[in-house]
Scaffold this motif. Structure first.
Motif, PDB file in Angstrom:
ATOM      1  N   TYR A  45     -15.935 -52.193  35.425  1.00 39.82           N
ATOM      2  CA  TYR A  45     -15.941 -52.635  36.816  1.00 39.82           C
ATOM      3  C   TYR A  45     -17.348 -53.091  37.158  1.00 39.82           C
ATOM      4  O   TYR A  45     -18.306 -52.361  36.915  1.00 39.82           O
ATOM      5  N   GLU A  46     -17.481 -54.282  37.682  1.00 41.51           N
ATOM      6  CA  GLU A  46     -18.790 -54.785  38.086  1.00 41.51           C
ATOM      7  C   GLU A  46     -18.886 -54.734  39.603  1.00 41.51           C
ATOM      8  O   GLU A  46     -18.352 -55.571  40.302  1.00 41.51           O
ATOM      9  N   GLY A  47     -19.494 -53.704  40.078  1.00 41.73           N
ATOM     10  CA  GLY A  47     -19.680 -53.497  41.510  1.00 41.73           C
ATOM     11  C   GLY A  47     -20.377 -52.170  41.714  1.00 41.73           C
ATOM     12  O   GLY A  47     -20.736 -51.487  40.742  1.00 41.73           O
ATOM     13  N   LYS A  48     -20.557 -51.788  42.957  1.00 44.69           N
ATOM     14  CA  LYS A  48     -21.288 -50.561  43.267  1.00 44.69           C
ATOM     15  C   LYS A  48     -20.660 -49.325  42.613  1.00 44.69           C
ATOM     16  O   LYS A  48     -21.356 -48.400  42.227  1.00 44.69           O
ATOM     17  N   CYS A  49     -19.345 -49.335  42.491  1.00 49.15           N
ATOM     18  CA  CYS A  49     -18.642 -48.139  42.006  1.00 49.15           C
ATOM     19  C   CYS A  49     -18.789 -47.897  40.507  1.00 49.15           C
ATOM     20  O   CYS A  49     -18.287 -46.901  39.997  1.00 49.15           O
ATOM     21  N   LYS A  50     -19.476 -48.807  39.797  1.00 51.80           N
ATOM     22  CA  LYS A  50     -19.722 -48.522  38.383  1.00 51.80           C
ATOM     23  C   LYS A  50     -20.793 -47.443  38.242  1.00 51.80           C
ATOM     24  O   LYS A  50     -20.897 -46.806  37.198  1.00 51.80           O
ATOM     25  N   ASN A  51     -21.579 -47.243  39.294  1.00 52.42           N
ATOM     26  CA  ASN A  51     -22.610 -46.200  39.295  1.00 52.42           C
ATOM     27  C   ASN A  51     -22.014 -44.883  39.797  1.00 52.42           C
ATOM     28  O   ASN A  51     -21.088 -44.872  40.610  1.00 52.42           O
TER      29      ASN A  51
END
Length: 160
Positions: free
Chosen positions: A46-52
């Protein structure tokens, strides 16, 4: 204007109401209870904030249907809470979901199905079956990841 009023006479069992009068109907009804838990997770592929790694205060709403017993009760809300505490919340609250849930991407869509399955499994366990839980089944589980975003699992989708 409405004033405070104490009842004239407290209704007494077998005097003012009979056992056979407690059950008003034979319809299927739904009871609902909601809970919150805090947990951390991150998403894969997933490329977005939720990958962290990050956390949420999740809200879960259960809808459980069935038929009322001789007292007019489907299921005590305290029993739903007990199942939540003992069977489901222990895997979720203040946990790293990527570690405590089965191998999956910890999306709301995956987690809500897992929660649905755990509640349905708990309702069918012999020790949780009580005479009054007549054909109790999970109708839906709604999982809020944020106050405005949720995923939902419904019985008709889960059984299809």
């Amino acid at each position: 204007m409405y004033g405070f009023r104490i009842v004239d006479k407290l209704q007494k069992m077998d005097e003012d109401i009979q056992l056979n009068e407690l059950k008003y109907h034979t319809k299927r009804v739904l009871v609902s209870k909601e809970f919150t838990f805090d947990a951390a997770h991150h998403l894969h592929c997933y490329e977005g904030k939720c990958k962290n790694l990050h956390g949420h205060t999740y809200k879960v709403i259960f809808g459980i249907s069935g038929f009322v017993d001789h007292r007019g009760l489907l299921m005590d809300f305290g029993d739903i809470k007990e199942i939540w505490k003992n069977e489901i919340e222990i895997h979720l609250d203040h946990r790293y979901l990527n570690e405590t849930l089965p191998p999956m991407n910890t999306t709301a869509e995956n987690i809500v199905v897992w929660i649905y399955e755990k509640m349905q499994e708990a309702l069918t366990k012999e020790e949780n079956k009580k005479d009054q839980y007549l054909e109790a089944r999970v109708e839906f589980v709604r999982l809020y990841e944020t106050p405005t975003s949720y995923a939902e699992a419904r019985r008709e989708w889960m059984e299809a």
